[in-house]
Structure formats: structure tokens, C-alpha cells
Design a protein around this motif. Structure first.
Motif, PDB file in Angstrom:
ATOM      1  N   PHE A 130     -10.551 -10.705   3.382  1.00 57.37           N
ATOM      2  CA  PHE A 130      -8.957 -10.982   2.757  1.00 57.37           C
ATOM      3  C   PHE A 130      -8.541 -10.059   1.430  1.00 57.37           C
ATOM      4  O   PHE A 130      -9.552  -9.538   1.049  1.00 57.37           O
ATOM      5  CB  PHE A 130      -9.147 -12.679   2.442  1.00 57.37           C
ATOM      6  N   ALA A 131      -7.260 -10.292   1.670  1.00 58.39           N
ATOM      7  CA  ALA A 131      -6.939  -9.631   0.256  1.00 58.39           C
ATOM      8  C   ALA A 131      -7.362 -10.043  -1.032  1.00 58.39           C
ATOM      9  O   ALA A 131      -7.784 -11.285  -1.164  1.00 58.39           O
ATOM     10  CB  ALA A 131      -5.070  -9.834   0.224  1.00 58.39           C
ATOM     11  N   THR A 132      -7.349  -9.204  -1.979  1.00 58.66           N
ATOM     12  CA  THR A 132      -7.885  -9.912  -3.292  1.00 58.66           C
ATOM     13  C   THR A 132      -6.864 -10.676  -3.981  1.00 58.66           C
ATOM     14  O   THR A 132      -5.590 -10.859  -3.599  1.00 58.66           O
ATOM     15  CB  THR A 132      -8.180  -8.532  -4.333  1.00 58.66           C
ATOM     16  N   PRO A 133      -7.288 -11.381  -4.961  1.00 56.60           N
ATOM     17  CA  PRO A 133      -6.275 -12.409  -5.833  1.00 56.60           C
ATOM     18  C   PRO A 133      -5.081 -11.347  -6.111  1.00 56.60           C
ATOM     19  O   PRO A 133      -4.043 -12.094  -6.024  1.00 56.60           O
ATOM     20  CB  PRO A 133      -6.936 -13.032  -7.127  1.00 56.60           C
ATOM     21  N   LEU A 134      -5.329 -10.191  -6.689  1.00 62.04           N
ATOM     22  CA  LEU A 134      -4.298  -9.347  -7.182  1.00 62.04           C
ATOM     23  C   LEU A 134      -3.396  -8.894  -6.195  1.00 62.04           C
ATOM     24  O   LEU A 134      -1.812  -8.720  -6.293  1.00 62.04           O
ATOM     25  CB  LEU A 134      -4.560  -8.069  -8.160  1.00 62.04           C
ATOM     26  N   GLU A 135      -3.961  -8.542  -4.979  1.00 63.87           N
ATOM     27  CA  GLU A 135      -3.005  -8.163  -4.053  1.00 63.87           C
ATOM     28  C   GLU A 135      -2.291  -9.310  -3.541  1.00 63.87           C
ATOM     29  O   GLU A 135      -0.964  -9.320  -2.925  1.00 63.87           O
ATOM     30  CB  GLU A 135      -3.970  -7.702  -2.648  1.00 63.87           C
ATOM     31  N   THR A 136      -2.732 -10.623  -3.506  1.00 59.86           N
ATOM     32  CA  THR A 136      -2.019 -11.732  -3.085  1.00 59.86           C
ATOM     33  C   THR A 136      -1.083 -12.166  -3.949  1.00 59.86           C
ATOM     34  O   THR A 136       0.106 -12.517  -3.423  1.00 59.86           O
ATOM     35  CB  THR A 136      -3.050 -12.790  -2.924  1.00 59.86           C
ATOM     36  N   MET A 137      -1.188 -11.724  -5.205  1.00 63.47           N
ATOM     37  CA  MET A 137      -0.117 -11.948  -6.116  1.00 63.47           C
ATOM     38  C   MET A 137       0.977 -10.941  -5.919  1.00 63.47           C
ATOM     39  O   MET A 137       2.129 -11.388  -6.038  1.00 63.47           O
ATOM     40  CB  MET A 137      -0.435 -11.948  -7.628  1.00 63.47           C
ATOM     41  N   SER A 192       1.653  -9.471  -3.161  1.00 59.08           N
ATOM     42  CA  SER A 192       2.282  -9.948  -1.894  1.00 59.08           C
ATOM     43  C   SER A 192       3.231 -11.208  -2.067  1.00 59.08           C
ATOM     44  O   SER A 192       4.381 -11.320  -1.444  1.00 59.08           O
ATOM     45  CB  SER A 192       1.088 -10.344  -0.854  1.00 59.08           C
ATOM     46  N   SER A 193       2.971 -12.175  -3.024  1.00 64.58           N
ATOM     47  CA  SER A 193       3.712 -13.297  -3.219  1.00 64.58           C
ATOM     48  C   SER A 193       5.100 -12.758  -3.805  1.00 64.58           C
ATOM     49  O   SER A 193       6.011 -13.364  -3.669  1.00 64.58           O
ATOM     50  CB  SER A 193       3.085 -14.237  -4.324  1.00 64.58           C
ATOM     51  N   GLU A 250      16.884 -12.027 -11.012  1.00 53.93           N
ATOM     52  CA  GLU A 250      17.190 -13.015 -11.964  1.00 53.93           C
ATOM     53  C   GLU A 250      16.656 -14.350 -11.425  1.00 53.93           C
ATOM     54  O   GLU A 250      16.361 -15.342 -12.125  1.00 53.93           O
ATOM     55  CB  GLU A 250      18.606 -12.964 -12.417  1.00 53.93           C
ATOM     56  N   LYS A 251      16.763 -14.660 -10.163  1.00 53.80           N
ATOM     57  CA  LYS A 251      16.590 -15.613  -9.530  1.00 53.80           C
ATOM     58  C   LYS A 251      14.983 -15.884  -8.841  1.00 53.80           C
ATOM     59  O   LYS A 251      14.694 -16.918  -8.797  1.00 53.80           O
ATOM     60  CB  LYS A 251      17.777 -16.103  -8.309  1.00 53.80           C
ATOM     61  N   CYS A 252      14.533 -14.948  -8.494  1.00 56.13           N
ATOM     62  CA  CYS A 252      13.122 -15.004  -7.821  1.00 56.13           C
ATOM     63  C   CYS A 252      12.180 -15.320  -9.008  1.00 56.13           C
ATOM     64  O   CYS A 252      11.925 -14.766 -10.101  1.00 56.13           O
ATOM     65  CB  CYS A 252      12.719 -13.682  -7.422  1.00 56.13           C
ATOM     66  N   PRO A 253      11.508 -16.518  -8.823  1.00 58.25           N
ATOM     67  CA  PRO A 253      10.675 -17.087  -9.669  1.00 58.25           C
ATOM     68  C   PRO A 253       9.482 -16.081  -9.869  1.00 58.25           C
ATOM     69  O   PRO A 253       8.831 -16.092 -11.137  1.00 58.25           O
ATOM     70  CB  PRO A 253      10.232 -18.507  -8.983  1.00 58.25           C
TER      71      PRO A 253
END
Length: 151
Positions: free
Chosen positions: A46-53, A55-56, A129-132
């Protein structure tokens, strides 16, 4: 009909450490997994946690940009995005006290639209400005270098 969101709601995610390198999370009954490459003791499934971040960040940019495009009356027929995070490992390994583990994140967005350059610039500004995820990263000290353009 637009979906009405409450002002505040909880997002719950549960996790189980499968190994020291692999984690499985469950959010709304959906499984999300992260792993590390073999050189860091993982199985590379799977992707790493940082790659997932990162990607988010892309996923959130898509959702919020489309929402903002609707507000601005911009027709988006499609979006292509890519991201590059510059990861400073010195903080993780205790080599230096760094302000942010990602001093620079490069975001490139290519839009399939007939919107003017001015409208695209407004879309970029409002999305940031809006993207969390964007807001969290910026407040954490990440410099986000953005390039938004027409296809």
C-alpha cells in the motif's frame, strides 16, 4: 439539491497495527491501509502514510475546487492533478529541529474548462482557503507552490 452539512461533526477512524510498517484503518466501514517499502521493513502493498496524506490533499482539492467552481459558475469538465512533497527527514531522525517536515509541497492542477485566467486564479485562491487539508498544511508551515492552468 445541495447537501446541508452541520457546523461541526466528528470523523471517527479506528486503526490496527498489522506490523510495525503496515496499518489498517476503518472509516465508515471502509478499509484504508498504509505500508512501507521493503527497505523500511514493509511489504510495499500500500501507499505510505505520507503518500496517503499527500493523496488526501489531492482528493480534498478535487472536492473543494468543484464546490467552489459551482459557486463561481465555472464549468469544470475535468481536472488532472499531481503533487510533490519535499520531505525533510532531519526532524524524524533527530538531526535538526525543523519547522515543518514538508517545507515545500508542489501542487499542479490542470483544468478542462473555458474559464478565464482571472476566474481560475479566484478558483485557486478560494480552494486553498476552503480545503481543510490545504488549511492544515499551510498552518503547519508548509509552503504550497501551486500551478493552476487550463488543459
Amino acid at each position: 439539491m445541495a447537501h446541508v452539512m452541520p457546523d461541526l461533526f466528528k470523523i471517527d477512524v479506528k486503526a490496527h497495527a498489522i506490523t510495525h510498517a503496515r496499518t489498517e484503518m476503518v472509516a465508515r466501514g471502509k478499509v484504508v491501509a498504509t505500508d512501507e517499502p521493503p527497505e523500511r521493513g514493509g511489504t510495499n502493498l500500500f501507499a505510505t502514510p505520507l503518500e496517503t496524506m499527500l493523496s488526501s490533499f489531492l482528493g480534498c482539492t478535487n472536492v473543494i475546487a468543484n464546490y467552489v467552481a459551482g459557486l463561481l459558475k465555472i464549468e469544470l469538465r475535468g481536472m488532472e492533478m499531481d503533487i510533490c512533497g519535499h520531505f525533510d527527514t532531519r526532524g524524524v531522525f533527530g538531526k535538526a529541529d525543523i519547522a515543518s517536515p514538508f517545507p515545500v509541497i508542489e501542487l499542479r492542477v490542470v483544468l478542462d474548462t473555458d474559464a478565464s485566467d482571472e476566474k481560475i486564479a479566484e478558483l485557486q485562491r478560494l480552494t486553498g482557503e476552503k480545503c481543510p487539508v490545504s488549511v492544515l498544511l499551510r498552518r503547519a508551515g508548509c509552503e504550497i507552490q501551486e500551478s493552476w492552468m487550463r488543459k
